[in-house]
Design a protein around this motif. Structure first.
Motif, PDB file in Angstrom:
ATOM      1  N   ILE A 134       0.841  -1.202   0.000  1.00 37.33           N
ATOM      2  CA  ILE A 134       0.000   0.000   0.000  1.00 37.33           C
ATOM      3  C   ILE A 134       0.879   1.255   0.000  1.00 37.33           C
ATOM      4  N   TYR A 135       0.761   2.039  -1.068  1.00 38.78           N
ATOM      5  CA  TYR A 135       1.376   3.378  -1.135  1.00 38.78           C
ATOM      6  C   TYR A 135       0.346   4.312  -1.763  1.00 38.78           C
ATOM      7  N   ASN A 136      -0.735   4.539  -1.040  1.00 40.77           N
ATOM      8  CA  ASN A 136      -1.910   5.202  -1.614  1.00 40.77           C
ATOM      9  C   ASN A 136      -1.891   6.721  -1.509  1.00 40.77           C
ATOM     10  N   LEU A 137      -0.844   7.314  -0.919  1.00 43.30           N
ATOM     11  CA  LEU A 137      -0.824   8.766  -0.741  1.00 43.30           C
ATOM     12  C   LEU A 137      -0.109   9.507  -1.862  1.00 43.30           C
ATOM     13  N   GLY A 138       0.606   8.776  -2.715  1.00 41.60           N
ATOM     14  CA  GLY A 138       1.350   9.418  -3.789  1.00 41.60           C
ATOM     15  C   GLY A 138       2.834   9.468  -3.489  1.00 41.60           C
ATOM     16  N   ASP A 171      -8.304  13.987   4.785  1.00 39.32           N
ATOM     17  CA  ASP A 171      -9.530  13.979   3.985  1.00 39.32           C
ATOM     18  C   ASP A 171     -10.189  12.606   4.098  1.00 39.32           C
ATOM     19  N   PRO A 172     -11.325  12.509   4.817  1.00 35.06           N
ATOM     20  CA  PRO A 172     -11.932  11.181   5.025  1.00 35.06           C
ATOM     21  C   PRO A 172     -12.308  10.482   3.728  1.00 35.06           C
ATOM     22  N   SER A 173     -12.747  11.233   2.721  1.00 35.92           N
ATOM     23  CA  SER A 173     -13.127  10.583   1.461  1.00 35.92           C
ATOM     24  C   SER A 173     -11.906  10.020   0.747  1.00 35.92           C
ATOM     25  N   TYR A 174     -10.760  10.697   0.864  1.00 31.66           N
ATOM     26  CA  TYR A 174      -9.533  10.161   0.262  1.00 31.66           C
ATOM     27  C   TYR A 174      -9.095   8.892   0.992  1.00 31.66           C
ATOM     28  N   LEU A 175      -9.158   8.908   2.313  1.00 29.01           N
ATOM     29  CA  LEU A 175      -8.785   7.722   3.089  1.00 29.01           C
ATOM     30  C   LEU A 175      -9.657   6.523   2.720  1.00 29.01           C
ATOM     31  N   ASP A 176     -10.934   6.795   2.424  1.00 25.49           N
ATOM     32  CA  ASP A 176     -11.856   5.707   2.076  1.00 25.49           C
ATOM     33  C   ASP A 176     -11.483   5.036   0.756  1.00 25.49           C
ATOM     34  N   GLY A 177     -10.741   5.744  -0.100  1.00 28.14           N
ATOM     35  CA  GLY A 177     -10.490   5.262  -1.454  1.00 28.14           C
ATOM     36  C   GLY A 177      -9.811   3.911  -1.531  1.00 28.14           C
ATOM     37  N   VAL A 178      -8.953   3.618  -0.561  1.00 25.24           N
ATOM     38  CA  VAL A 178      -8.189   2.363  -0.625  1.00 25.24           C
ATOM     39  C   VAL A 178      -8.996   1.163  -0.131  1.00 25.24           C
ATOM     40  N   ALA A 190      -5.029 -12.775   3.942  1.00 25.77           N
ATOM     41  CA  ALA A 190      -4.481 -11.539   3.374  1.00 25.77           C
ATOM     42  C   ALA A 190      -3.578 -10.836   4.377  1.00 25.77           C
ATOM     43  N   TRP A 191      -2.446 -10.367   3.892  1.00 25.39           N
ATOM     44  CA  TRP A 191      -1.561  -9.494   4.663  1.00 25.39           C
ATOM     45  C   TRP A 191      -1.254  -8.246   3.829  1.00 25.39           C
ATOM     46  N   VAL A 192      -1.001  -7.139   4.510  1.00 27.77           N
ATOM     47  CA  VAL A 192      -0.286  -6.030   3.889  1.00 27.77           C
ATOM     48  C   VAL A 192       1.184  -6.262   4.217  1.00 27.77           C
ATOM     49  N   GLY A 193       1.964  -6.595   3.205  1.00 23.22           N
ATOM     50  CA  GLY A 193       3.367  -6.959   3.414  1.00 23.22           C
ATOM     51  C   GLY A 193       4.301  -5.774   3.476  1.00 23.22           C
ATOM     52  N   GLU A 194       3.838  -4.621   2.968  1.00 28.46           N
ATOM     53  CA  GLU A 194       4.653  -3.404   3.019  1.00 28.46           C
ATOM     54  C   GLU A 194       3.739  -2.217   2.770  1.00 28.46           C
ATOM     55  N   ALA A 195       3.809  -1.211   3.628  1.00 31.50           N
ATOM     56  CA  ALA A 195       2.996  -0.010   3.462  1.00 31.50           C
ATOM     57  C   ALA A 195       3.754   1.193   4.008  1.00 31.50           C
ATOM     58  N   GLY A 196       4.096   2.095   3.106  1.00 31.16           N
ATOM     59  CA  GLY A 196       4.773   3.319   3.521  1.00 31.16           C
ATOM     60  C   GLY A 196       3.941   4.564   3.256  1.00 31.16           C
TER      61      GLY A 196
END
Length: 522
Positions: free
Chosen positions: A279-283, A296-303, A323-329
């Protein structure tokens, strides 16, 4: 005698009420003066739990990047690599020991260029070298066995549970964006055999890093990946023959691509125990809008669609894999100094932990424990950054059963609840994304009985209300490591359960309600 006991109990609750009123208002009173206050309701659906997490859900990563790894002109990795990390640092040791245990995933981009320096390794054991002509920007590098011995000595002292990411590119040919051909497992098998001979405890072997879907740098087809993971399963079955507790087989450790993951899960069958994704959902780390997105709650919901998509694939297939998240920065390319290593990042991080758990994610590995601009610990001093304390509180308070939770009153509150960990009752996590509004939240339950035992609250705020601060206050007190390198105690406020939970502007609250009795937690 009975009336005296009743009077003493009444006096005790009066004192608790006064102290909690003084404590909570000392935190929120003066500093929240002038801020609006709104009321809200936390509704917890107590009939049954909606998901489960591992008891050691919180996980952190250690990477291979050498000091020469730079992003946007900044070189933020220092001596945080598996090859040069100071394993004798007391703060580092104590930070890991505080979790008892902490899962640590060893891997990252360069894992698919690592040679293991075993006796029968066909190549010399040399370090990574910067090279713009090479995939990932570096030559192959080697893990000497004496360094692997040192790392395992540290992990044993710290009580860590180790997940090791294997090189999945060995033997393949790179052709126009794809890695083709079968995996050459010989060096990895030699390394696994060495590890077992030395009695090193490995909780899981992960195969490859970001090679699924379109990949990062290059990719491997789902069909080939499933064939290779079966080969890895056979190696582990053979090498660990006669050993009771066998490690997990984990893959693919990359970005979620629905079609690729569906095919991989269908074709890998029983070969894989854990399906891991990143997961690298912030850009990009250099992006100037990271804080806007985090709050932004709507942005957080996106993932959420990623978590729900993988959950549906696993539920609707024959696999028993989890399921695991194996890496998230969050922010890729090493994060952003004074954002991803500052207080504000805990809003993204804790929301990720809460949301992923709702969708039955069993483990969540944060990039990184140390290294880059997104470490739980400072890269040079190992002093905890704010997210370290957020992670530790989650680990100690949030149990394995996840409860359906709704919040009514404002969209700026993120609310999650679990059965409490190692104690009765439940623990609620509340994140206030609003910079000017306090929320007074009452808790309501379906299917519950509640008592009158004091509630335990942990309020996290930034020093001087500065979101860029790297100093966290717990219940109004600065959290600092002792001169001896000890992690500070994390003590709660005791609050009269009849009072609402007060969530100050831009603050995070864990609230343990010890005597609520709901079917989901019984």
């Amino acid at each position: 005698m009975g009336s005296l006991i009743i009077r003493l109990v009444g006096l005790f609750y009066l004192v608790v009420s006064l102290l909690s009123f003084i404590g909570v208002n000392a935190m929120h009173g003066r500093e929240s003066s002038g801020y609006e206050a709104v009321k809200g309701i936390i509704l917890i659906h107590g009939k049954s739990h909606i998901g489960r997490i591992d008891d050691d859900f919180v996980c952190a990563t250690l990477d291979w990047w050498p000091p020469q790894k730079c992003d946007y002109g900044t070189c933020s990795w220092g001596h945080a690599s598996l090859l040069n990390l100071d394993l004798n640092n007391k703060i580092l040791l104590n930070a890991v020991k505080a979790f008892s245990p902490l899962k640590i995933r060893l891997g990252g981009t360069l894992q698919d260029k690592v040679i293991y320096g075993t006796e029968d390794s066909p190549k010399p054991c040399t370090p990574f070298v910067n090279s713009s002509s090479e995939i990932f920007g570096f030559t192959e590098g080697c893990l000497p066995m004496h360094r692997w011995d040192e790392l395992n000595s540290f992990f044993q002292k710290a009580g860590a549970k180790v997940i090791f990411g294997l090189n999945a590119l060995a033997g393949r040919t790179l052709q126009s964006g794809s890695a083709v051909g079968p995996w050459n497992s010989s060096n990895a098998e030699s390394f696994i055999r060495y590890t077992v001979r030395k009695n090193y405890s490995i909780a899981g072997w992960e195969f490859g890093n970001e090679l699924c879907g379109s990949g990062v740098g290059t990719s491997v087809s789902a069909d080939q990946y499933a064939s290779d993971i079966a080969a890895l399963r056979n190696i582990i079955h053979d090498v660990y023959r006669g050993i009771r507790h066998k490690p997990l087989v984990i893959a693919p450790g990359g970005f979620y691509d629905a079609n690729w993951f569906q095919e991989f899960v269908n074709k890998s069958g029983k070969s894989v125990d854990v399906v891991s994704h990143h997961i690298y959902n912030l850009g990009a780390g250099v992006d100037e809008h990271l804080i806007e997105r985090i709050l932004d709650p709507s942005y957080l919901d996106g993932v959420a669609s990623t978590f729900s998509g993988l959950k549906n694939i696993l539920q609707n297939s024959a696999t028993k894999a989890k399921a695991w998240v194996g890496e998230a920065g969050g922010a890729y390319n090493s994060g952003h100094h004074l954002v991803s290593d500052a207080f504000v990042y805990s809003f993204w991080y804790l929301d990720q932990l809460g949301m992923s758990a709702v969708y039955d994610t069993r483990t969540y590995c944060r990039q990184s424990l140390v290294g880059g601009n997104y470490g739980l610990l400072n890269t040079s001093t190992f002093v905890p950054n704010p997210d370290y304390y957020s992670a530790l509180l989650w680990h100690r308070l949030m149990g394995v059963r996840v409860l359906a939770t709704s919040f009514y009153g404002t969209k700026k509150i993120r609310a999650y609840a679990h059965c409490a960990k190692q104690s009765k009752g439940i623990t609620i996590l509340l994140l206030n994304l609003d910079n000017s509004t306090s929320v007074h939240a009452k808790v309501d339950f379906t299917y519950s009985k509640t008592g009158a035992t004091a509630r335990e609250e942990y309020h996290l705020t930034a020093q001087d209300r500065d979101l860029h601060s790297q100093t966290t206050l717990l219940n109004g007190k600065v959290l600092t490591v002792s001169a001896a390198g000890d992690i500070p105690p994390l003590n709660p406020l005791y609050v009269n359960p009849s009072m609402p939970i007060i969530v100050g502007p831009l603050s995070l609250v864990f609230a343990h309600i010890p005597d609520v009795d709901i079917p989901a937690c019984s």
